[in-house]
Design a protein around this motif. Structure first.
Motif, PDB file in Angstrom:
ATOM      1  N   LYS A  15       0.807  -1.222   0.000  1.00 31.36           N
ATOM      2  CA  LYS A  15       0.000   0.000   0.000  1.00 31.36           C
ATOM      3  C   LYS A  15       0.844   1.278   0.000  1.00 31.36           C
ATOM      4  O   LYS A  15       0.590   2.213   0.759  1.00 31.36           O
ATOM      5  CB  LYS A  15      -0.962   0.000   1.193  1.00 31.36           C
ATOM      6  N   PHE A  16       1.837   1.309  -0.883  1.00 31.23           N
ATOM      7  CA  PHE A  16       2.628   2.525  -1.035  1.00 31.23           C
ATOM      8  C   PHE A  16       1.906   3.500  -1.950  1.00 31.23           C
ATOM      9  O   PHE A  16       1.255   3.104  -2.919  1.00 31.23           O
ATOM     10  CB  PHE A  16       4.017   2.204  -1.590  1.00 31.23           C
ATOM     11  N   GLN A  17       2.047   4.778  -1.653  1.00 28.23           N
ATOM     12  CA  GLN A  17       1.420   5.825  -2.446  1.00 28.23           C
ATOM     13  C   GLN A  17       2.147   5.977  -3.788  1.00 28.23           C
ATOM     14  O   GLN A  17       3.302   5.560  -3.939  1.00 28.23           O
ATOM     15  CB  GLN A  17       1.445   7.150  -1.680  1.00 28.23           C
ATOM     16  N   PRO A  18       1.483   6.609  -4.782  1.00 26.24           N
ATOM     17  CA  PRO A  18       2.089   6.735  -6.119  1.00 26.24           C
ATOM     18  C   PRO A  18       3.435   7.449  -6.135  1.00 26.24           C
ATOM     19  O   PRO A  18       4.265   7.168  -7.003  1.00 26.24           O
ATOM     20  CB  PRO A  18       1.032   7.534  -6.898  1.00 26.24           C
ATOM     21  N   ASP A  19       3.672   8.395  -5.198  1.00 29.36           N
ATOM     22  CA  ASP A  19       4.949   9.114  -5.224  1.00 29.36           C
ATOM     23  C   ASP A  19       6.126   8.184  -4.972  1.00 29.36           C
ATOM     24  O   ASP A  19       7.265   8.496  -5.342  1.00 29.36           O
ATOM     25  CB  ASP A  19       4.955  10.261  -4.212  1.00 29.36           C
ATOM     26  N   ILE A  20       5.876   7.039  -4.355  1.00 24.88           N
ATOM     27  CA  ILE A  20       6.924   6.033  -4.141  1.00 24.88           C
ATOM     28  C   ILE A  20       6.803   4.908  -5.157  1.00 24.88           C
ATOM     29  O   ILE A  20       7.796   4.460  -5.736  1.00 24.88           O
ATOM     30  CB  ILE A  20       6.846   5.466  -2.710  1.00 24.88           C
ATOM     31  N   ALA A  21       5.575   4.466  -5.400  1.00 32.31           N
ATOM     32  CA  ALA A  21       5.362   3.272  -6.221  1.00 32.31           C
ATOM     33  C   ALA A  21       5.512   3.535  -7.708  1.00 32.31           C
ATOM     34  O   ALA A  21       5.858   2.628  -8.470  1.00 32.31           O
ATOM     35  CB  ALA A  21       3.974   2.698  -5.939  1.00 32.31           C
ATOM     36  N   GLN A  22       5.254   4.762  -8.145  1.00 33.88           N
ATOM     37  CA  GLN A  22       5.223   5.042  -9.577  1.00 33.88           C
ATOM     38  C   GLN A  22       6.235   6.124  -9.943  1.00 33.88           C
ATOM     39  O   GLN A  22       6.622   6.944  -9.119  1.00 33.88           O
ATOM     40  CB  GLN A  22       3.820   5.487  -9.992  1.00 33.88           C
ATOM     41  N   GLY A  23       6.614   6.115 -11.202  1.00 30.24           N
ATOM     42  CA  GLY A  23       7.466   7.172 -11.727  1.00 30.24           C
ATOM     43  C   GLY A  23       8.910   7.053 -11.296  1.00 30.24           C
ATOM     44  O   GLY A  23       9.294   6.188 -10.508  1.00 30.24           O
ATOM     45  N   ARG A  24       9.721   7.958 -11.845  1.00 32.66           N
ATOM     46  CA  ARG A  24      11.148   7.988 -11.526  1.00 32.66           C
ATOM     47  C   ARG A  24      11.389   8.951 -10.377  1.00 32.66           C
ATOM     48  O   ARG A  24      10.796  10.021 -10.314  1.00 32.66           O
ATOM     49  CB  ARG A  24      11.962   8.404 -12.749  1.00 32.66           C
ATOM     50  N   ALA A  25      12.296   8.563  -9.509  1.00 33.70           N
ATOM     51  CA  ALA A  25      12.578   9.362  -8.322  1.00 33.70           C
ATOM     52  C   ALA A  25      13.965   9.008  -7.814  1.00 33.70           C
ATOM     53  O   ALA A  25      14.550   7.997  -8.217  1.00 33.70           O
ATOM     54  CB  ALA A  25      11.526   9.083  -7.239  1.00 33.70           C
ATOM     55  N   PRO A  26      14.526   9.832  -6.932  1.00 37.96           N
ATOM     56  CA  PRO A  26      15.738   9.408  -6.232  1.00 37.96           C
ATOM     57  C   PRO A  26      15.428   8.146  -5.427  1.00 37.96           C
ATOM     58  O   PRO A  26      14.341   8.019  -4.859  1.00 37.96           O
ATOM     59  CB  PRO A  26      16.052  10.593  -5.313  1.00 37.96           C
ATOM     60  N   ARG A  27      16.374   7.229  -5.361  1.00 37.55           N
ATOM     61  CA  ARG A  27      16.123   5.942  -4.703  1.00 37.55           C
ATOM     62  C   ARG A  27      17.305   5.541  -3.825  1.00 37.55           C
ATOM     63  O   ARG A  27      18.456   5.861  -4.118  1.00 37.55           O
ATOM     64  CB  ARG A  27      15.903   4.832  -5.738  1.00 37.55           C
ATOM     65  N   THR A  28      16.980   4.810  -2.754  1.00 37.26           N
ATOM     66  CA  THR A  28      17.978   4.160  -1.906  1.00 37.26           C
ATOM     67  C   THR A  28      17.536   2.717  -1.720  1.00 37.26           C
ATOM     68  O   THR A  28      16.357   2.463  -1.458  1.00 37.26           O
ATOM     69  CB  THR A  28      18.092   4.856  -0.535  1.00 37.26           C
ATOM     70  N   ALA A  29      18.464   1.780  -1.863  1.00 31.99           N
ATOM     71  CA  ALA A  29      18.079   0.369  -1.796  1.00 31.99           C
ATOM     72  C   ALA A  29      19.244  -0.470  -1.300  1.00 31.99           C
ATOM     73  O   ALA A  29      20.405  -0.034  -1.297  1.00 31.99           O
ATOM     74  CB  ALA A  29      17.616  -0.123  -3.167  1.00 31.99           C
ATOM     75  N   LEU A  30      18.897  -1.698  -0.888  1.00 26.92           N
ATOM     76  CA  LEU A  30      19.895  -2.670  -0.424  1.00 26.92           C
ATOM     77  C   LEU A  30      19.599  -4.015  -1.061  1.00 26.92           C
ATOM     78  O   LEU A  30      18.435  -4.419  -1.172  1.00 26.92           O
ATOM     79  CB  LEU A  30      19.860  -2.783   1.099  1.00 26.92           C
ATOM     80  N   GLY A  31      20.664  -4.697  -1.477  1.00 33.64           N
ATOM     81  CA  GLY A  31      20.529  -6.029  -2.048  1.00 33.64           C
ATOM     82  C   GLY A  31      21.495  -7.001  -1.397  1.00 33.64           C
ATOM     83  O   GLY A  31      22.551  -6.606  -0.879  1.00 33.64           O
ATOM     84  N   LEU A  32      21.129  -8.265  -1.423  1.00 35.79           N
ATOM     85  CA  LEU A  32      21.956  -9.333  -0.866  1.00 35.79           C
ATOM     86  C   LEU A  32      22.233 -10.354  -1.959  1.00 35.79           C
ATOM     87  O   LEU A  32      21.316 -10.778  -2.672  1.00 35.79           O
ATOM     88  CB  LEU A  32      21.249 -10.007   0.310  1.00 35.79           C
ATOM     89  N   ALA A  33      23.500 -10.741  -2.093  1.00 31.48           N
ATOM     90  CA  ALA A  33      23.892 -11.762  -3.060  1.00 31.48           C
ATOM     91  C   ALA A  33      24.032 -13.104  -2.347  1.00 31.48           C
ATOM     92  O   ALA A  33      24.229 -13.152  -1.125  1.00 31.48           O
ATOM     93  CB  ALA A  33      25.206 -11.374  -3.731  1.00 31.48           C
ATOM     94  N   PRO A  34      23.950 -14.216  -3.085  1.00 34.91           N
ATOM     95  CA  PRO A  34      24.015 -15.543  -2.450  1.00 34.91           C
ATOM     96  C   PRO A  34      25.300 -15.790  -1.667  1.00 34.91           C
ATOM     97  O   PRO A  34      25.288 -16.533  -0.685  1.00 34.91           O
ATOM     98  CB  PRO A  34      23.900 -16.506  -3.641  1.00 34.91           C
ATOM     99  N   ASP A  35      26.415 -15.179  -2.083  1.00 37.12           N
ATOM    100  CA  ASP A  35      27.684 -15.424  -1.393  1.00 37.12           C
ATOM    101  C   ASP A  35      27.883 -14.533  -0.175  1.00 37.12           C
ATOM    102  O   ASP A  35      28.942 -14.556   0.454  1.00 37.12           O
ATOM    103  CB  ASP A  35      28.859 -15.243  -2.361  1.00 37.12           C
ATOM    104  N   GLY A  36      26.870 -13.724   0.168  1.00 39.71           N
ATOM    105  CA  GLY A  36      26.980 -12.848   1.326  1.00 39.71           C
ATOM    106  C   GLY A  36      27.383 -11.425   0.995  1.00 39.71           C
ATOM    107  O   GLY A  36      27.485 -10.581   1.898  1.00 39.71           O
TER     108      GLY A  36
END
Length: 582
Positions: A489-510
């Protein structure tokens, strides 16, 4: 001795003295005024003109003050002339002019006879006080713009291959044309409607000279080349490109800065790759150092703890209250919202990404009654039951309401006081605040000394978790892009369109992958959640989640912000994720 001195003075006096061509008040090229910074002069009845005149006839002039010489260049032809020498090197062959060039006023002056070799007619009229030059100049006949998804092409068609000087910057390409007929040239500038091409300006700069200025909306690579039959200058402004700069922050920690062009515009983003062998730990932190929620810049949070690097983390409201799951050192500070995605810190710093809808509840053993809280440390709304801890501040801050009740609890769950509003929150304890339907049972049954045991299934489900840090939505699960923005239930300002982003990912090897993308700027349009997920998967992530973005997106390395926050300055935030040395 006196005779020698007089003789020397007499010799100096008899030296030929250059003089300005008397009465020459103007120069004309093809009947157009020719304005120069230095003027011609006559010496020993010979007219000398500054070498700069040649540029207006369509030759490049490369002046060498050390050798007091000049190279004159145009397509297929070049000359080399020297001060004091009648000899001219032309296409590797020797020619002679009537008189040797003279160096004066910081430049080279050449006799009028040189212009015969250049196919120029020159007349010097003392009566009319002018010098006239007549030459066949080049023409710019046509300009065309061809927009495209991969590049935007500009085509400049000339009567013949022109001579020009090129200067380039991030924002513009400037072409100084020489030997060009400037008549009506300013009418050739095309109208442009293109993402990358900001505009084309064509203007007369003098007699026989003109300027083309190609302005770009954002920095991008470009290519210039010639095509024959007819003679065309082609300028390709490239839209699809990728430039990367890599550096090492610490052993096992790599920073990659990427400037990438897409059909929709450019994106600037940073990727931090942390090897499993790196001697670090990840540590979530909350702004402030005392009771109550505040907001602080990521750089301050990073500097205070001496972090190697830091990114912004969870969502928050205007007052700095965290929105979404937040547990630090097993203390539940903020409750989940809509089962949104969170980052968990398990035993031995094992990270995991999961979704959480488990909040806190109270169990009244004497009455065998459960009370589920709508939230933790949030401003209470109508018909809600909220649990407040000392993290929230000194008191609940609620307004007086006849349908509300508040219970002050010690850590062991004993109700120590009952009030209606703005109840003090004990340093070691809680306050249960309820209104409307959530308060009806409490108003009828609560009394001082009763027991209310606070518990959460979070502690049961993730028994080994030391910290939980909320964000969302999920981006990648089991190697597949799976964006849960609608589910969470994220609002369109987050869910849609292009915006500045911050994210984290995990790979299988740690391997841990952190990404911060700039957006809402000319130089960086931002990413959609889909594009962000694709980027993380390209970097090797098989599990990934989004954090707060927009103006909050910040990457701090060594205590300094290295990205370009969209607010134009660093935005204070409620939480951050630090990378600390072990």
């Amino acid at each position: 001795m006196i005779r020698s001195l007089l003789a020397a003075l007499l010799a100096i006096a008899l030296l030929p003295v250059p003089s300005l061509a008397q009465g020459v008040t103007r120069m004309l090229l093809n009947e157009q005024p020719l304005n120069l910074s230095v003027l011609p002069f006559v010496q020993n009845s010979v007219l000398y003109l500054p070498i700069q005149v040649v540029e207006h006839l369509g030759l490049q002039v490369h002046l060498d003050p050390v050798r007091r010489s000049a190279r004159l260049i145009k397509p297929g032809t070049f000359y080399v002339i020297h001060e004091g020498s009648r000899q001219i090197t032309w296409q590797g062959q020797g020619l002679q002019i009537s008189h040797a060039p003279i160096w004066q006023q910081g430049t080279l002056f050449v006799p009028r006879s040189l212009f015969v070799n250049l196919g120029t007619i020159l007349t010097h009229s003392l009566h009319r006080n002018e010098i006239r030059l007549s030459a066949e100049l080049n023409r710019l006949d046509h300009v065309q713009v061809q927009p495209g998804d991969v590049y935007t092409r500009l085509i400049f068609q000339f009567a013949r291959e022109p001579v020009y000087k090129l200067s380039e910057s991030e924002s513009a390409i400037t072409i100084e044309l020489m030997g060009i007929d400037p008549q009506d040239i300013d009418t050739l500038a095309p109208e442009t409607k293109d993402l990358l091409l900001k505009g084309v300006k064509i203007e007369k700069t003098g007699s026989g000279t003109a300027r083309i200025r190609i302005e770009k909306a954002y920095p991008s690579p470009h290519k210039l080349y010639w095509l024959k039959s007819p003679d065309r200058l082609i300028v390709d402004l490239v839209k699809i490109f990728q430039e990367e700069k890599q550096s090492s922050i610490a052993p096992g920690i790599q920073l990659t800065g990427t400037y990438q062009g897409f059909g929709f515009g450019p994106v600037s983003h940073y990727t931090v790759t942390i090897s499993p062998a790196a001697r670090i730990r990840l540590e979530p932190v909350l702004a402030g150092q005392g009771r109550g929620f505040i907001k602080e810049p990521v750089s301050r949070l990073s500097q205070r703890r001496g972090a190697l690097l830091a990114i912004n983390a969870g969502y928050f409201n205007a007052a700095g209250v965290p929105l979404g799951t937040l547990m630090l050192d097993r203390e539940l500070i903020a409750s989940p919202i809509y089962g949104r995605t969170m980052l968990g810190f398990g035993a031995n710093q094992r990270l995991f990404i999961a979704q959480n809808d488990r909040s806190l509840s109270a169990w009244f053993p004497a009455q065998s009654r459960h009370l589920a809280f709508h939230g933790v440390n949030l401003p209470r709304q109508n018909n809600q039951a909220i649990l407040y801890t000392s993290r929230y501040g000194l008191s609940t801050g609620t307004a007086e309401n006849p349908d509300a009740i508040e219970l002050q609890l010690a850590l062991d769950g004993t109700v120590s006081a009952i009030s209606s509003h703005n109840t003090p929150i004990p340093e070691e304890g809680y306050v249960i605040s309820a209104q409307g339907q959530g308060a009806a049972w409490l108003r009828a049954n609560a009394y001082e000394g009763m027991r209310a045991l606070v518990y959460s299934k979070v502690w049961e489900q993730w028994a080994q978790a030391l910290h939980l840090l909320g964000g969302g939505p999920q981006l990648i699960h089991q190697g597949q892009i799976r964006i849960t923005a609608e589910q969470e239930k994220f609002q369109p300002d987050i869910a849609q369109g292009r915006a500045p982003r911050t994210a984290l990912g995990l790979a299988p090897d740690g391997t841990i992958i952190l990404v911060v993308a700039d957006g809402r700027q000319t130089r960086s349009r931002g990413l959609t959640l889909q594009e962000l997920a694709q980027l993380l998967r390209e970097r090797g992530a098989t599990e990934a989640m989004n954090f707060d973005g927009g103006g909050s997106s910040t990457l701090v390395v060594g205590g300094k912000v290295i990205n370009s926050p969209s607010d134009g300055k660093e935005r204070p935030v409620a939480t951050a994720l630090l990378v600390m040395r072990e």
